[in-house]
Structures are given as C-alpha cells and as structure tokens.
Write a protein that holds these residues in place. Structure first.
Motif, short mmCIF file in Angstrom:
data_model
loop_
_atom_site.label_atom_id
_atom_site.label_comp_id
_atom_site.label_asym_id
_atom_site.label_seq_id
_atom_site.Cartn_x
_atom_site.Cartn_y
_atom_site.Cartn_z
N ALA A 13 -6.58 -6.68 6.49
CA ALA A 13 -6.36 -7.16 5.48
C ALA A 13 -5.25 -6.48 4.65
O ALA A 13 -4.38 -6.92 4.09
CB ALA A 13 -7.63 -7.07 4.40
N VAL A 14 -5.08 -5.18 4.77
CA VAL A 14 -4.11 -4.36 4.33
C VAL A 14 -2.83 -4.70 5.13
O VAL A 14 -1.66 -4.76 4.34
CB VAL A 14 -4.47 -2.87 4.49
CG1 VAL A 14 -3.10 -2.01 4.10
CG2 VAL A 14 -5.45 -2.39 3.70
N LEU A 15 -2.80 -4.78 6.21
CA LEU A 15 -1.77 -5.02 7.16
C LEU A 15 -0.95 -6.39 6.62
O LEU A 15 0.07 -6.62 6.70
CB LEU A 15 -1.68 -5.09 8.57
CG LEU A 15 -2.09 -3.60 9.17
CD1 LEU A 15 -2.47 -3.55 10.66
CD2 LEU A 15 -0.91 -2.83 9.02
N THR A 16 -1.82 -7.49 6.49
CA THR A 16 -1.74 -8.74 6.10
C THR A 16 -1.05 -8.81 4.81
O THR A 16 0.12 -9.34 4.56
CB THR A 16 -2.76 -9.64 5.94
OG1 THR A 16 -3.49 -9.65 7.35
CG2 THR A 16 -2.46 -11.08 5.68
N VAL A 18 0.61 -6.11 3.43
CA VAL A 18 1.82 -5.45 3.59
C VAL A 18 3.16 -6.22 4.10
O VAL A 18 4.18 -6.39 3.68
CB VAL A 18 1.84 -4.23 4.38
CG1 VAL A 18 3.19 -3.50 4.76
CG2 VAL A 18 1.20 -3.07 3.74
N ALA A 19 2.47 -7.15 5.11
CA ALA A 19 3.40 -8.28 5.56
C ALA A 19 3.86 -9.33 4.65
O ALA A 19 5.14 -9.59 4.61
CB ALA A 19 3.10 -8.67 6.86
N ALA A 20 2.80 -9.75 3.88
CA ALA A 20 3.21 -10.77 3.05
C ALA A 20 4.25 -10.07 1.76
O ALA A 20 5.10 -10.84 1.45
CB ALA A 20 1.96 -11.12 2.27
N GLY A 21 3.78 -8.81 1.36
CA GLY A 21 4.74 -8.30 0.32
C GLY A 21 6.37 -8.16 0.77
O GLY A 21 7.01 -8.42 0.34
N ALA A 22 6.27 -7.87 2.05
CA ALA A 22 7.60 -7.59 2.75
C ALA A 22 8.24 -8.84 2.72
O ALA A 22 9.64 -8.96 2.60
CB ALA A 22 7.38 -7.22 4.06
N ALA A 27 12.22 -12.47 -2.13
CA ALA A 27 12.23 -13.74 -2.64
C ALA A 27 12.16 -13.75 -4.15
O ALA A 27 12.76 -14.54 -5.06
CB ALA A 27 11.38 -14.66 -2.12
N THR A 28 11.48 -12.79 -4.96
CA THR A 28 11.32 -12.90 -6.17
C THR A 28 12.71 -12.30 -6.97
O THR A 28 12.64 -12.86 -8.12
CB THR A 28 10.24 -11.89 -6.79
OG1 THR A 28 10.71 -10.56 -6.08
CG2 THR A 28 8.99 -11.91 -6.02
N ALA A 29 13.64 -11.89 -6.37
CA ALA A 29 14.80 -11.42 -6.86
C ALA A 29 15.77 -12.96 -7.18
O ALA A 29 16.49 -12.79 -7.72
CB ALA A 29 15.69 -10.60 -5.81
N ALA A 30 15.38 -13.79 -6.47
CA ALA A 30 16.07 -15.21 -6.68
C ALA A 30 15.66 -15.83 -7.85
O ALA A 30 16.55 -16.73 -8.42
CB ALA A 30 15.69 -16.09 -5.51
N PHE A 31 14.60 -15.61 -8.70
CA PHE A 31 14.37 -16.08 -10.01
C PHE A 31 14.76 -15.17 -10.96
O PHE A 31 14.89 -13.99 -11.33
CB PHE A 31 12.73 -15.88 -10.09
CG PHE A 31 12.10 -16.82 -8.99
CD1 PHE A 31 12.09 -18.20 -9.01
CD2 PHE A 31 11.24 -16.33 -7.98
CE1 PHE A 31 11.49 -19.06 -8.05
CE2 PHE A 31 10.71 -17.07 -7.10
CZ PHE A 31 10.69 -18.57 -7.08
N ALA A 32 15.68 -16.13 -11.99
CA ALA A 32 16.14 -15.55 -13.05
C ALA A 32 15.21 -15.03 -14.08
O ALA A 32 14.27 -15.77 -14.46
CB ALA A 32 17.28 -16.49 -13.74
#
Length: 139
Positions: A13-16, A18-22, A27-32
């Motif tokens: 669960a932790v590795l999943t 971390v991978a999802a966060g990476a 992608a969150t930087a694309a939202f204004a």
C-alpha cells in the motif's frame, strides 16, 4: 501469523501510494488557482497591435522577395550549366544515372535486437523467480 505476512500488504500500500503520488503531483501544477487571467506586461494596446501587424506584413513581404531573388538566381545558374554541357550526353548522376540508393531505411535489425533483448531479460527474470521459489520450498 508471522509478522512478515502482516507487513506485506502495508508495504504494498505504501509503495502504491508513493507511485501514485509521483504520477499525480506534477499533474496538479497544471491546474490554475485563480480562474480569471490577469493582464500581463506583454499585452499590447490596439495601436501596438496594429504596428506589430504592419511589421509582420513587411517582414513577410521582404522574405518573399528574397526567396524570389534566390529562385531566379538558381534558375539562371541551371540554365548556364545546361548551356555549358549542351552536346554532351552525360547523366546528371546519382539515381538519374541508374545508381542504387546508398542505404535502405529499413529498421528490422534494430527491431530484432530489441525483441531478442526483451526475451533474454524476461527469460532471466523467470529463471531467478523459479530459483527463489524453489529455494523457499527446500528450506
């Protein structure tokens, strides 16, 4: 139940996560944050836009004139070359003379090498996994 078996799902669960966060953080930087755009320092007034449009039109006209002059010079050089070689029946060279193309743009060698490498890697991974499972069964 052993402690190792209870920690395995937590580790997965932790590795999943971390991978999802990476994957999701960039992608969150694309939202204004502010939906209304503010005028920037580079925004032009209507007079500035007109001047810019005139300058672009003038630049386009000058580049077309330069291209036309170059094309005319090239045609003149070709005509002089034809006049100089008139009476000679030499081919112009290359493919026009019947010469075969120098290289085949076929990438089958690269594809075969990549496929072979992938198969070797998969085979080595399978061999390692089988040895691990056999080692666990034996003791």
């Amino acid at each position: 139940m052993s402690r190792r078996l209870t920690l395995r799902p937590l580790r997965i669960a932790v590795l999943t996560g971390v991978a999802a966060g990476a994957l999701l953080v960039p992608a969150t930087a694309a939202f204004a944050t502010d939906p209304t755009p503010t005028p920037g320092a580079t925004d032009l007034t209507p007079e500035g836009k007109e001047a810019l449009a005139k300058k672009k039109a003038e630049d386009a006209r000058q580049s077309k004139d330069a291209e036309a002059r170059k094309a005319k010079e090239l045609e003149d050089k070709k005509a002089e070359a034809v006049k100089a070689t008139s009476g000679k029946d030499y081919p112009r060279g290359g493919v026009a003379a019947g010469e075969a193309p120098a290289q085949d743009d076929n990438n089958t060698g690269a594809l075969i090498g990549s496929a072979t490498g992938a198969l070797l890697l998969a085979g080595a991974g399978t061999y390692v996994l089988r040895r691990r499972t056999a080692g666990r069964r034996d003791g």
